[in-house]
Scaffold this active site. Structure first.
Site, mmCIF file in Angstrom:
data_model
loop_
_atom_site.group_PDB
_atom_site.id
_atom_site.type_symbol
_atom_site.label_atom_id
_atom_site.label_comp_id
_atom_site.label_asym_id
_atom_site.label_seq_id
_atom_site.Cartn_x
_atom_site.Cartn_y
_atom_site.Cartn_z
ATOM 1 N N LYS A 15 0.823 -1.213 0.000
ATOM 2 C CA LYS A 15 0.000 0.000 0.000
ATOM 3 C C LYS A 15 0.863 1.272 0.000
ATOM 4 O O LYS A 15 2.065 1.221 0.297
ATOM 5 C CB LYS A 15 -0.957 -0.048 1.195
ATOM 6 C CG LYS A 15 -1.938 -1.246 1.123
ATOM 7 C CD LYS A 15 -3.025 -1.186 2.204
ATOM 8 C CE LYS A 15 -3.977 -2.381 2.084
ATOM 9 N NZ LYS A 15 -5.144 -2.283 2.993
ATOM 10 N N PHE A 64 -15.446 2.676 7.070
ATOM 11 C CA PHE A 64 -14.081 3.046 6.676
ATOM 12 C C PHE A 64 -13.892 3.103 5.169
ATOM 13 O O PHE A 64 -12.790 3.373 4.699
ATOM 14 C CB PHE A 64 -13.071 2.063 7.295
ATOM 15 C CG PHE A 64 -13.314 0.608 6.961
ATOM 16 C CD1 PHE A 64 -12.929 0.085 5.727
ATOM 17 C CD2 PHE A 64 -13.914 -0.240 7.879
ATOM 18 C CE1 PHE A 64 -13.151 -1.246 5.417
ATOM 19 C CE2 PHE A 64 -14.141 -1.583 7.580
ATOM 20 C CZ PHE A 64 -13.758 -2.084 6.340
ATOM 21 N N ARG A 92 -1.658 -14.432 3.471
ATOM 22 C CA ARG A 92 -2.436 -13.794 4.533
ATOM 23 C C ARG A 92 -1.806 -14.068 5.909
ATOM 24 O O ARG A 92 -1.818 -13.195 6.782
ATOM 25 C CB ARG A 92 -3.916 -14.226 4.474
ATOM 26 C CG ARG A 92 -4.635 -13.575 3.264
ATOM 27 C CD ARG A 92 -6.137 -13.762 3.322
ATOM 28 N NE ARG A 92 -6.741 -13.060 4.443
ATOM 29 C CZ ARG A 92 -7.238 -11.807 4.377
ATOM 30 N NH1 ARG A 92 -7.186 -11.119 3.253
ATOM 31 N NH2 ARG A 92 -7.781 -11.265 5.446
ATOM 32 N N THR A 98 -5.877 -8.139 10.058
ATOM 33 C CA THR A 98 -6.254 -6.882 9.391
ATOM 34 C C THR A 98 -6.006 -5.672 10.290
ATOM 35 O O THR A 98 -5.459 -4.656 9.856
ATOM 36 C CB THR A 98 -7.758 -6.941 9.023
ATOM 37 O OG1 THR A 98 -7.975 -8.100 8.207
ATOM 38 C CG2 THR A 98 -8.201 -5.692 8.284
ATOM 39 N N ARG A 112 2.016 -6.787 8.825
ATOM 40 C CA ARG A 112 1.166 -5.738 9.399
ATOM 41 C C ARG A 112 1.604 -5.405 10.823
ATOM 42 O O ARG A 112 1.508 -4.248 11.248
ATOM 43 C CB ARG A 112 -0.301 -6.166 9.333
ATOM 44 C CG ARG A 112 -0.837 -6.091 7.896
ATOM 45 C CD ARG A 112 -2.160 -6.791 7.743
ATOM 46 N NE ARG A 112 -2.861 -6.386 6.532
ATOM 47 C CZ ARG A 112 -3.988 -6.941 6.114
ATOM 48 N NH1 ARG A 112 -4.541 -7.931 6.807
ATOM 49 N NH2 ARG A 112 -4.573 -6.517 5.013
ATOM 50 N N ASN A 122 -2.606 -0.433 6.727
ATOM 51 C CA ASN A 122 -2.116 -1.690 7.313
ATOM 52 C C ASN A 122 -1.158 -2.433 6.380
ATOM 53 O O ASN A 122 -1.071 -3.658 6.405
ATOM 54 C CB ASN A 122 -3.299 -2.571 7.742
ATOM 55 C CG ASN A 122 -4.178 -2.949 6.576
ATOM 56 O OD1 ASN A 122 -4.016 -2.422 5.467
ATOM 57 N ND2 ASN A 122 -5.117 -3.840 6.803
ATOM 58 N N HIS A 125 -2.198 -5.754 1.070
ATOM 59 C CA HIS A 125 -3.460 -6.433 0.748
ATOM 60 C C HIS A 125 -3.144 -7.852 0.304
ATOM 61 O O HIS A 125 -2.106 -8.096 -0.322
ATOM 62 C CB HIS A 125 -4.183 -5.706 -0.396
ATOM 63 C CG HIS A 125 -5.316 -6.519 -0.959
ATOM 64 N ND1 HIS A 125 -6.567 -6.553 -0.381
ATOM 65 C CD2 HIS A 125 -5.354 -7.399 -2.001
ATOM 66 C CE1 HIS A 125 -7.332 -7.390 -1.055
ATOM 67 N NE2 HIS A 125 -6.629 -7.917 -2.047
HETATM 68 P P1 GDP Z 1 -8.136 -7.626 4.684
HETATM 69 O O1 GDP Z 1 -8.711 -8.655 3.735
HETATM 70 O O2 GDP Z 1 -7.363 -8.227 5.817
HETATM 71 O O3 GDP Z 1 -7.343 -6.555 3.957
HETATM 72 O O4 GDP Z 1 -9.363 -6.898 5.397
HETATM 73 P P2 GDP Z 1 -10.817 -6.504 4.870
HETATM 74 O O5 GDP Z 1 -11.086 -7.119 3.532
HETATM 75 O O6 GDP Z 1 -11.780 -6.780 5.974
HETATM 76 O O7 GDP Z 1 -10.730 -4.929 4.729
HETATM 77 C C1 GDP Z 1 -10.127 -4.324 3.606
HETATM 78 C C2 GDP Z 1 -9.246 -3.194 4.096
HETATM 79 O O8 GDP Z 1 -10.073 -2.203 4.722
HETATM 80 C C3 GDP Z 1 -8.232 -3.556 5.175
HETATM 81 O O9 GDP Z 1 -7.037 -4.087 4.672
HETATM 82 C C4 GDP Z 1 -8.010 -2.214 5.859
HETATM 83 O O10 GDP Z 1 -7.114 -1.400 5.097
HETATM 84 C C5 GDP Z 1 -9.393 -1.605 5.800
HETATM 85 N N1 GDP Z 1 -10.132 -1.880 7.045
HETATM 86 C C6 GDP Z 1 -10.692 -3.047 7.443
HETATM 87 N N2 GDP Z 1 -11.281 -2.914 8.658
HETATM 88 C C7 GDP Z 1 -11.091 -1.637 9.024
HETATM 89 C C8 GDP Z 1 -11.452 -0.864 10.195
HETATM 90 O O11 GDP Z 1 -12.089 -1.359 11.120
HETATM 91 N N3 GDP Z 1 -11.060 0.449 10.220
HETATM 92 C C9 GDP Z 1 -10.367 1.017 9.185
HETATM 93 N N4 GDP Z 1 -10.017 2.306 9.295
HETATM 94 N N5 GDP Z 1 -10.003 0.333 8.101
HETATM 95 C C10 GDP Z 1 -10.353 -0.972 8.008
HETATM 96 MG MG MG Z 2 -10.170 -8.495 2.273
#
Ligand code: GDP
Ligand code: MG
Length: 182
Positions: A15, A64, A92, A98, A112, A122, A125
């Site tokens: 990112k 978010f 992952r 996350t 992360r 974070n 991806h």
């Molecule tokens: P990932 O698959 O682990 O990347 O997580 P998700 O698919 O749930 O979310 C996509 C992206 O959204 C994450 O990588 C974070 O950058 C962001 N994100 C997820 N949950 C949160 C949250 O609770 N707060 C904020 N600010 N960003 C979030």
């Molecule tokens: Mg995801």
């Protein structure tokens, strides 16, 4: 990666805040290589707001979403197609949870855990399933044909008939190398 399991592809994004930090970028690249991922495609691009909106469409109702899409289109990202056995789960695992506080607490050695700055920033991806890997690869590598890669190129990656280009951060098929015995 000397395993008889078939390879799997996943989409990884480093990112924007990582690209701005050469130390973090170098460490994450080293982790990718040390964990036996092969880099099948690499591109550095500033993701557009509309690409990010489409990419993260599953999250469009989350609180978010707007800050995520704004951040992802704020500067260049490195986007990679990575290959190894069980690539989706292994990438992952290497990324860690996350949420950055969970990552720091539960998996301090994860990407992360080490390089996440906030839940939005974070660090990386990774696709979460074979279907999402397919969809996500299409978004950023529209001309990459997954079926053709498995038909024509997977074998060279599996037998490590590859050279690594440090500048491109890319594994390139080298047909002059003899396959290693499997
Ligand atoms: P990932 O698959 O682990 O990347 O997580 P998700 O698919 O749930 O979310 C996509 C992206 O959204 C994450 O990588 C974070 O950058 C962001 N994100 C997820 N949950 C949160 C949250 O609770 N707060 C904020 N600010 N960003 C979030
Ligand atoms: Mg995801």
């Amino acid at each position: 990666m000397r395993s008889n399991n078939p390879l799997q592809l996943t989409l990884a994004i480093l990112k924007p805040h990582v690209i701005k930090n050469p130390f973090a970028l170098q460490k994450i690249r080293q982790l990718i290589l040390d964990n036996d991922f092969k880099v099948v495609r690499s591109r550095r691009t500033k993701i557009t707001f509309s690409e990010a909106s489409y990419f993260y469409q599953d999250h469009k109702d989350k609180f978010f979403y707007n800050r995520l899409v704004t951040f992802m289109s704020s500067g260049p990202s490195d986007i990679h197609i990575l290959a190894r056995d069980n690539a989706i789960v292994r990438w992952r695992e290497l990324m860690g949870p996350t949420k950055v506080y969970q990552a720091q607490y539960l998996a301090p050695e994860s990407i992360r855990g080490k390089f996440g700055l906030s839940d939005t920033r974070n660090a990386t991806h990774g696709s979460d399933s074979p279907d999402s890997a397919k969809r996500e690869i299409k978004v950023f590598f529209n001309d990459f044909n997954i079926d053709e890669w498995f038909d024509n190129e997977e074998i060279y990656f599996k037998h490590e008939q590859l050279k690594f280009d440090q500048d491109l951060f890319l594994h390139i098929i080298d047909k002059s190398l003899k396959p290693l015995p499997s």
